[in-house]
Design a protein around this motif. Structure first.
Motif, PDB file in Angstrom:
ATOM      1  N   UNK A 169      39.593  56.445  73.544  1.00  0.00           N
ATOM      2  CA  UNK A 169      40.020  57.176  74.742  1.00  0.00           C
ATOM      3  C   UNK A 169      41.548  57.273  74.824  1.00  0.00           C
ATOM      4  N   UNK A 170      42.149  57.004  75.971  1.00  0.00           N
ATOM      5  CA  UNK A 170      43.611  57.124  76.099  1.00  0.00           C
ATOM      6  C   UNK A 170      44.339  55.983  75.402  1.00  0.00           C
ATOM      7  N   UNK A 224      33.676  56.805  76.773  1.00  0.00           N
ATOM      8  CA  UNK A 224      34.497  57.336  75.686  1.00  0.00           C
ATOM      9  C   UNK A 224      35.149  56.228  74.862  1.00  0.00           C
ATOM     10  N   UNK A 234      27.819  61.501  66.449  1.00  0.00           N
ATOM     11  CA  UNK A 234      29.057  61.750  67.194  1.00  0.00           C
ATOM     12  C   UNK A 234      29.446  63.232  67.209  1.00  0.00           C
ATOM     13  N   UNK A 290      45.826  63.809  77.799  1.00  0.00           N
ATOM     14  CA  UNK A 290      46.371  62.462  77.567  1.00  0.00           C
ATOM     15  C   UNK A 290      45.675  61.709  76.427  1.00  0.00           C
ATOM     16  N   UNK A 291      44.369  61.797  76.227  1.00  0.00           N
ATOM     17  CA  UNK A 291      43.796  61.112  75.069  1.00  0.00           C
ATOM     18  C   UNK A 291      43.893  61.909  73.769  1.00  0.00           C
ATOM     19  N   UNK A 292      44.444  63.098  73.802  1.00  0.00           N
ATOM     20  CA  UNK A 292      44.572  63.895  72.575  1.00  0.00           C
ATOM     21  C   UNK A 292      43.227  64.332  72.034  1.00  0.00           C
ATOM     22  N   UNK A 332      33.698  54.864  71.506  1.00  0.00           N
ATOM     23  CA  UNK A 332      33.493  55.928  70.524  1.00  0.00           C
ATOM     24  C   UNK A 332      34.798  56.337  69.859  1.00  0.00           C
ATOM     25  N   UNK A 333      35.910  56.306  70.619  1.00  0.00           N
ATOM     26  CA  UNK A 333      37.161  56.825  70.074  1.00  0.00           C
ATOM     27  C   UNK A 333      38.385  56.019  70.483  1.00  0.00           C
ATOM     28  N   UNK A 360      34.567  65.576  72.965  1.00  0.00           N
ATOM     29  CA  UNK A 360      34.152  64.888  74.188  1.00  0.00           C
ATOM     30  C   UNK A 360      33.981  63.388  73.979  1.00  0.00           C
ATOM     31  N   UNK A 361      34.066  62.937  72.711  1.00  0.00           N
ATOM     32  CA  UNK A 361      34.023  61.498  72.455  1.00  0.00           C
ATOM     33  C   UNK A 361      35.243  60.800  73.034  1.00  0.00           C
ATOM     34  N   UNK A 362      36.367  61.513  73.091  1.00  0.00           N
ATOM     35  CA  UNK A 362      37.587  60.863  73.588  1.00  0.00           C
ATOM     36  C   UNK A 362      38.128  61.546  74.839  1.00  0.00           C
ATOM     37  N   UNK A 363      37.286  62.322  75.498  1.00  0.00           N
ATOM     38  CA  UNK A 363      37.710  63.030  76.707  1.00  0.00           C
ATOM     39  C   UNK A 363      37.675  62.080  77.905  1.00  0.00           C
ATOM     40  N   UNK A 364      38.638  62.225  78.826  1.00  0.00           N
ATOM     41  CA  UNK A 364      38.598  61.452  80.074  1.00  0.00           C
ATOM     42  C   UNK A 364      38.104  62.281  81.243  1.00  0.00           C
ATOM     43  N   UNK A 365      37.791  63.551  81.009  1.00  0.00           N
ATOM     44  CA  UNK A 365      37.266  64.440  82.051  1.00  0.00           C
ATOM     45  C   UNK A 365      38.203  64.471  83.260  1.00  0.00           C
ATOM     46  N   UNK A 394      37.353  53.117  66.719  1.00  0.00           N
ATOM     47  CA  UNK A 394      35.981  53.227  67.207  1.00  0.00           C
ATOM     48  C   UNK A 394      35.062  52.101  66.733  1.00  0.00           C
ATOM     49  N   UNK A 445      43.843  55.022  72.297  1.00  0.00           N
ATOM     50  CA  UNK A 445      43.802  55.105  70.830  1.00  0.00           C
ATOM     51  C   UNK A 445      45.218  55.205  70.260  1.00  0.00           C
TER      52      UNK A 445
END
Lengths: 145, 144
Positions: free
Chosen positions: B96-97, B90, A110, A55-57, B93-94, A79-84, B107, B99
């Protein structure tokens, strides 16, 4: 006169503090914790399912040029934009992606937080001469009709 | 001599300021939990302060929404140097969902220098403690 918590108060005099001494005493994450992603390029088939469900691409795939050996494919898990959420690992048909219990992900830069792996995807073998002749014969037969 | 003692003791008691820029509250709750008796980050001399003017470490959470961007940068400029900016989760930094959204300016490192970033959504309190220990080391280097 009543002292309802006198027993507890006495007990607390001799009990240890409830504070966890974390950096000195290391702590394991519970079983099933979704931490840092581990990627196994040996198992990957570059189907792109993980990219679809992310979902976060956070997952990107770069394809190299095709050679006789195959095609170089590089997967990057940012992993900077990961939601795990573990969707990539659940949907992976080969089980190439796993979420480990490693929770401590600290970076001053980063780019340290990018998990990547690359492999060469083999091109399927060319059809043999026999099958080509058969297909030719078929086309001639259909042409004569 | 007096200044030396003050600078040395300042390193041993960094004050922490928590800046929320439109976070979902997940990271905020995890940050508050490290100040509770269980994780007790005051062992390292850290104290949560209510004003940015007394802070040494700024912990930023949230994807920096357009509404909060100007205010957040104003608050960050009020923190006296040397300061350490820690981005938590997250989102800063970016994005997250979020963006690509019209109301998100993430960021964070487009606007300020981020020294330490802690990944996770939200990060475990132990990971935040690791990040803050790293931030203290950086603060020590910055003070010289």
């Amino acid at each position: 006169m009543k002292f309802p918590y006198a027993g507890n108060a006495l007990k607390d005099f001799f009990s240890k503090p409830s504070t966890e001494r974390y950096p000195k005493v290391k702590k394991e994450a519970p079983k099933g914790y979704r931490g840092k992603i581990s990627y196994d390029p040996e198992k990957c088939i570059a189907c792109g399912m993980c990219i679809r469900v992310c979902s976060p691409g956070a997952i990107t795939m770069t394809k190299g040029e095709k050679n006789d050996e195959g095609q170089l494919i590089e997967m990057k898990f940012n992993l900077n934009s990961c939601t795990f959420c573990q969707m990539c690992a659940d949907f992976c048909p080969r089980g190439a992606i796993k979420l480990t219990t490693q929770y401590s992900m600290i970076a001053t830069d980063k780019n340290e937080l990018v998990v990547s792996g690359s492999f060469i995807k083999k091109i399927p073998p060319k059809p043999t001469v026999k099958t080509v002749q058969q297909s030719k014969a078929k086309t001639e037969a259909s042409g004569s009709k | 001599m007096f200044d030396d003692i003050i600078t040395k003791s300042k390193v041993k008691s960094p004050w922490l300021y928590h800046l929320n820029t439109g976070s979902c509250n997940g990271c905020d709750i995890e940050l508050i939990s490290i100040l509770t008796p269980r994780y007790d980050v005051e062992r390292f001399g850290i104290k949560l302060t209510g004003t940015p003017r007394q802070a040494d470490i700024v912990v930023v959470t949230g994807p920096l929404t357009s509404q909060s961007k100007d205010r957040a940068l104003k608050v960050l400029s009020q923190v006296p140097d040397p300061k350490v900016v820690v981005s938590l989760g997250s989102c800063p930094m970016s994005g997250n969902v979020f963006k690509g959204s019209y109301s998100i300016e993430a960021p964070l490192d487009r606007f300020v220098d981020v020294d330490v970033s802690v990944a996770g959504c939200p990060p475990k309190p132990e990971a935040i403690i690791d990040g803050i220990i790293k931030a203290i080391e950086i603060l020590k280097d910055k003070r010289g």
